[in-house]
Design a protein around this motif. Structure first.
Motif, PDB file in Angstrom:
ATOM      1  N   ALA A 228       0.819  -1.221   0.000  1.00  0.00           N
ATOM      2  CA  ALA A 228       0.000   0.000   0.000  1.00  0.00           C
ATOM      3  C   ALA A 228       0.848   1.264   0.000  1.00  0.00           C
ATOM      4  N   SER A 229       0.239   2.353  -0.428  1.00  0.00           N
ATOM      5  CA  SER A 229       0.887   3.653  -0.313  1.00  0.00           C
ATOM      6  C   SER A 229       1.250   3.917   1.148  1.00  0.00           C
ATOM      7  N   ALA A 230       2.491   4.374   1.355  1.00  0.00           N
ATOM      8  CA  ALA A 230       3.003   4.707   2.686  1.00  0.00           C
ATOM      9  C   ALA A 230       3.059   3.502   3.627  1.00  0.00           C
ATOM     10  N   SER A 231       3.243   2.330   3.039  1.00  0.00           N
ATOM     11  CA  SER A 231       3.357   1.118   3.879  1.00  0.00           C
ATOM     12  C   SER A 231       4.780   0.907   4.381  1.00  0.00           C
ATOM     13  N   GLY A 232       5.733   1.660   3.838  1.00  0.00           N
ATOM     14  CA  GLY A 232       7.131   1.499   4.266  1.00  0.00           C
ATOM     15  C   GLY A 232       7.991   0.828   3.212  1.00  0.00           C
ATOM     16  N   LYS A 233       7.537   0.812   1.966  1.00  0.00           N
ATOM     17  CA  LYS A 233       8.298   0.165   0.887  1.00  0.00           C
ATOM     18  C   LYS A 233       9.667   0.836   0.694  1.00  0.00           C
ATOM     19  N   SER A 234       9.655   2.184   0.683  1.00  0.00           N
ATOM     20  CA  SER A 234      10.916   2.898   0.429  1.00  0.00           C
ATOM     21  C   SER A 234      11.904   2.672   1.566  1.00  0.00           C
ATOM     22  N   LEU A 235      11.418   2.722   2.801  1.00  0.00           N
ATOM     23  CA  LEU A 235      12.332   2.532   3.941  1.00  0.00           C
ATOM     24  C   LEU A 235      12.922   1.122   3.904  1.00  0.00           C
TER      25      LEU A 235
ATOM     26  N   TYR B 278      -4.352   8.308  -9.378  1.00  0.00           N
ATOM     27  CA  TYR B 278      -2.957   7.873  -9.330  1.00  0.00           C
ATOM     28  C   TYR B 278      -2.779   6.506  -8.692  1.00  0.00           C
ATOM     29  N   ASP B 279      -3.872   5.906  -8.328  1.00  0.00           N
ATOM     30  CA  ASP B 279      -3.789   4.580  -7.698  1.00  0.00           C
ATOM     31  C   ASP B 279      -4.348   3.492  -8.607  1.00  0.00           C
ATOM     32  N   HIS B 280      -4.638   3.864  -9.854  1.00  0.00           N
ATOM     33  CA  HIS B 280      -5.138   2.904 -10.844  1.00  0.00           C
ATOM     34  C   HIS B 280      -3.984   2.519 -11.778  1.00  0.00           C
TER      35      HIS B 280
ATOM     36  N   THR C  76      12.099  11.120 -14.020  1.00  0.00           N
ATOM     37  CA  THR C  76      11.901  11.570 -12.632  1.00  0.00           C
ATOM     38  C   THR C  76      10.525  12.213 -12.543  1.00  0.00           C
ATOM     39  N   TYR C  77       9.903  12.052 -11.378  1.00  0.00           N
ATOM     40  CA  TYR C  77       8.516  12.456 -11.228  1.00  0.00           C
ATOM     41  C   TYR C  77       8.396  13.564 -10.197  1.00  0.00           C
ATOM     42  N   ASP C  78       7.527  14.539 -10.486  1.00  0.00           N
ATOM     43  CA  ASP C  78       7.328  15.681  -9.591  1.00  0.00           C
ATOM     44  C   ASP C  78       5.909  15.593  -9.007  1.00  0.00           C
TER      45      ASP C  78
ATOM     46  N   GLN D  54       3.850  18.869  -9.037  1.00  0.00           N
ATOM     47  CA  GLN D  54       3.335  19.284 -10.358  1.00  0.00           C
ATOM     48  C   GLN D  54       2.494  18.191 -11.014  1.00  0.00           C
ATOM     49  N   HIS D  55       2.466  16.996 -10.418  1.00  0.00           N
ATOM     50  CA  HIS D  55       1.719  15.858 -10.961  1.00  0.00           C
ATOM     51  C   HIS D  55       2.154  15.490 -12.376  1.00  0.00           C
ATOM     52  N   THR D  56       3.438  15.565 -12.641  1.00  0.00           N
ATOM     53  CA  THR D  56       3.916  15.126 -13.959  1.00  0.00           C
ATOM     54  C   THR D  56       5.411  14.851 -13.893  1.00  0.00           C
TER      55      THR D  56
ATOM     56  N   ARG E  48       0.767   7.869   8.061  1.00  0.00           N
ATOM     57  CA  ARG E  48       2.047   8.214   7.436  1.00  0.00           C
ATOM     58  C   ARG E  48       1.832   9.012   6.161  1.00  0.00           C
ATOM     59  N   ARG E  49       0.808   8.608   5.405  1.00  0.00           N
ATOM     60  CA  ARG E  49       0.559   9.298   4.133  1.00  0.00           C
ATOM     61  C   ARG E  49       0.161  10.753   4.373  1.00  0.00           C
ATOM     62  N   MET E  50      -0.707  10.984   5.384  1.00  0.00           N
ATOM     63  CA  MET E  50      -1.131  12.357   5.668  1.00  0.00           C
ATOM     64  C   MET E  50       0.090  13.225   5.992  1.00  0.00           C
ATOM     65  N   GLN E  51       0.926  12.692   6.880  1.00  0.00           N
ATOM     66  CA  GLN E  51       2.102  13.454   7.296  1.00  0.00           C
ATOM     67  C   GLN E  51       3.038  13.700   6.101  1.00  0.00           C
ATOM     68  N   ARG E  52       3.322  12.648   5.328  1.00  0.00           N
ATOM     69  CA  ARG E  52       4.257  12.767   4.207  1.00  0.00           C
ATOM     70  C   ARG E  52       3.721  13.701   3.120  1.00  0.00           C
ATOM     71  N   ASP E  53       2.450  13.538   2.751  1.00  0.00           N
ATOM     72  CA  ASP E  53       1.931  14.342   1.634  1.00  0.00           C
ATOM     73  C   ASP E  53       1.896  15.828   1.986  1.00  0.00           C
TER      74      ASP E  53
ATOM     75  N   GLY F  95       3.694  18.766  -0.815  1.00  0.00           N
ATOM     76  CA  GLY F  95       3.017  20.036  -1.049  1.00  0.00           C
ATOM     77  C   GLY F  95       1.499  19.952  -1.071  1.00  0.00           C
ATOM     78  N   ARG F  96       0.901  19.070  -0.259  1.00  0.00           N
ATOM     79  CA  ARG F  96      -0.556  18.894  -0.277  1.00  0.00           C
ATOM     80  C   ARG F  96      -1.189  19.501   0.979  1.00  0.00           C
ATOM     81  N   SER F  97      -2.508  19.817   0.869  1.00  0.00           N
ATOM     82  CA  SER F  97      -3.251  20.320   2.033  1.00  0.00           C
ATOM     83  C   SER F  97      -3.973  19.142   2.682  1.00  0.00           C
TER      84      SER F  97
HETATM   85  N1  CTP Z   1       0.386  10.097  -5.947  1.00  0.00           N
HETATM   86  C1  CTP Z   1      -0.183  11.333  -5.762  1.00  0.00           C
HETATM   87  N2  CTP Z   1      -0.053  12.303  -6.706  1.00  0.00           N
HETATM   88  C2  CTP Z   1       0.619  12.066  -7.841  1.00  0.00           C
HETATM   89  C3  CTP Z   1       1.197  10.811  -8.067  1.00  0.00           C
HETATM   90  C4  CTP Z   1       1.069   9.839  -7.091  1.00  0.00           C
HETATM   91  O1  CTP Z   1      -0.794  11.582  -4.728  1.00  0.00           O
HETATM   92  N3  CTP Z   1       0.731  13.033  -8.719  1.00  0.00           N
HETATM   93  C5  CTP Z   1       0.230   9.071  -4.923  1.00  0.00           C
HETATM   94  C6  CTP Z   1      -0.737   7.971  -5.337  1.00  0.00           C
HETATM   95  O2  CTP Z   1      -2.003   8.278  -4.802  1.00  0.00           O
HETATM   96  C7  CTP Z   1      -0.121   6.685  -4.755  1.00  0.00           C
HETATM   97  C8  CTP Z   1       1.195   7.159  -4.158  1.00  0.00           C
HETATM   98  O3  CTP Z   1       1.460   8.432  -4.704  1.00  0.00           O
HETATM   99  O4  CTP Z   1      -0.943   6.128  -3.749  1.00  0.00           O
HETATM  100  C9  CTP Z   1       2.341   6.226  -4.514  1.00  0.00           C
HETATM  101  O5  CTP Z   1       3.456   6.555  -3.741  1.00  0.00           O
HETATM  102  P1  CTP Z   1       3.742   5.743  -2.383  1.00  0.00           P
HETATM  103  O6  CTP Z   1       3.696   4.293  -2.658  1.00  0.00           O
HETATM  104  O7  CTP Z   1       2.873   6.251  -1.310  1.00  0.00           O
HETATM  105  O8  CTP Z   1       5.215   6.235  -2.101  1.00  0.00           O
HETATM  106  P2  CTP Z   1       6.431   5.446  -1.492  1.00  0.00           P
HETATM  107  O9  CTP Z   1       7.327   6.476  -0.857  1.00  0.00           O
HETATM  108  O10 CTP Z   1       7.035   4.585  -2.520  1.00  0.00           O
HETATM  109  O11 CTP Z   1       5.705   4.554  -0.403  1.00  0.00           O
HETATM  110  P3  CTP Z   1       6.212   3.974   0.961  1.00  0.00           P
HETATM  111  O12 CTP Z   1       5.806   4.927   2.023  1.00  0.00           O
HETATM  112  O13 CTP Z   1       5.534   2.645   1.081  1.00  0.00           O
HETATM  113  O14 CTP Z   1       7.691   3.887   0.919  1.00  0.00           O
END
Ligand code: CTP
Length: 209
Positions: free
Chosen positions: A11-18, A61-63, A89-91, A94-96, A143-148, A153-155
């Protein structure tokens, strides 16, 4: 040339990168240069620079359709043939894609991490070892809330809206079922010391062969 590709999904923010970075950082200094490399599935999000910013914020972005998995497969095959690749590389703000690329050489061992790696059967065939990080979804959400907010750059309202509209439903539709394609299921992600040591030992063993 690349001989072994290890996929780390979950899952997103499950700790894959760490999990991935810990293995890499602990091995990189003791291995010969060019033995190990990392790439991220996120680098293969489709380029959307032709779309206005407001449209880009609406993408799911999750499809699986959000990714250019064909390019990723092509790159993995190039590495297997001993060719270097230019990883986009992905931004996230900027979503691109940004204009730079990163050169990745055909290291003997390649680790790739991303949410939908095991949900695509053609892509899964490229992987020699498939790992699924199985972290409880409430921990992922925190984790996702905190990271994003802090790093992407998200609200808070946008994170909540996106989580309900796409992140959570796509997890149940695509990511969780892909767990059954994994060879190993790892609880607690980057915090699971035993699982990190097992993968490290396997990598060292493969490099001695
Ligand atoms: N995503 C987003 N906006 C974008 C592109 C991607 O919000 N423009 C989000 C997607 O919703 C997706 C997530 O980025 O759920 C994928 O990244 P994620 O797996 O969360 O990042 P990692 O750092 O690889 O995860 P982890 O915390 O597991 O290490």
């Amino acid at each position: 040339m690349t001989r072994t590709i290890i996929a780390i999904a979950g899952a997103s923010a499950s700790g894959k990168s760490l999990f991935t970075q810990t293995i890499y950082n602990e091995l990189v200094n003791e291995l010969e240069s060019g033995a190990i490399a990392i790439i991220e599935e996120d680098a293969y999000y489709k380029d959307q620079s032709h779309l206005p910013f407001e449209h880009r914020t609406q993408t799911n972005y999750d499809h699986p359709d959000a990714f250019e998995h064909d390019l990723l497969r092509q790159h993995l095959e190039q590495l297997r043939r001993g060719e270097s690749i230019e990883v986009p590389t992905y931004d996230y703000a900027q979503h691109t894609r940004s204009s730079e690329t990163r050169t990745v050489i055909p290291a003997k061992i390649l680790i790739i991490e991303g949410i939908l790696l095991l949900s695509d059967s053609a892509l899964s065939e490229e992987f020699d070892i498939k790992v699924f990080i199985d972290t409880p979804l409430d921990i992922c959400l925190l984790r996702r809330m905190q990271r994003d907010i802090e790093q992407r750059g998200r609200s808070l309202p946008s994170v909540v809206e996106q989580y309900q509209a796409t992140v959570r439903p796509m997890f149940y539709q695509f990511i969780e079922p892909s767990k059954h394609n994994a060879d190993l299921v790892v609880t607690r992600g980057g915090m699971n010391r035993v699982a990190i040591d097992i993968i490290k030992s396997k990598i060292k063993y493969l490099l001695q062969e």
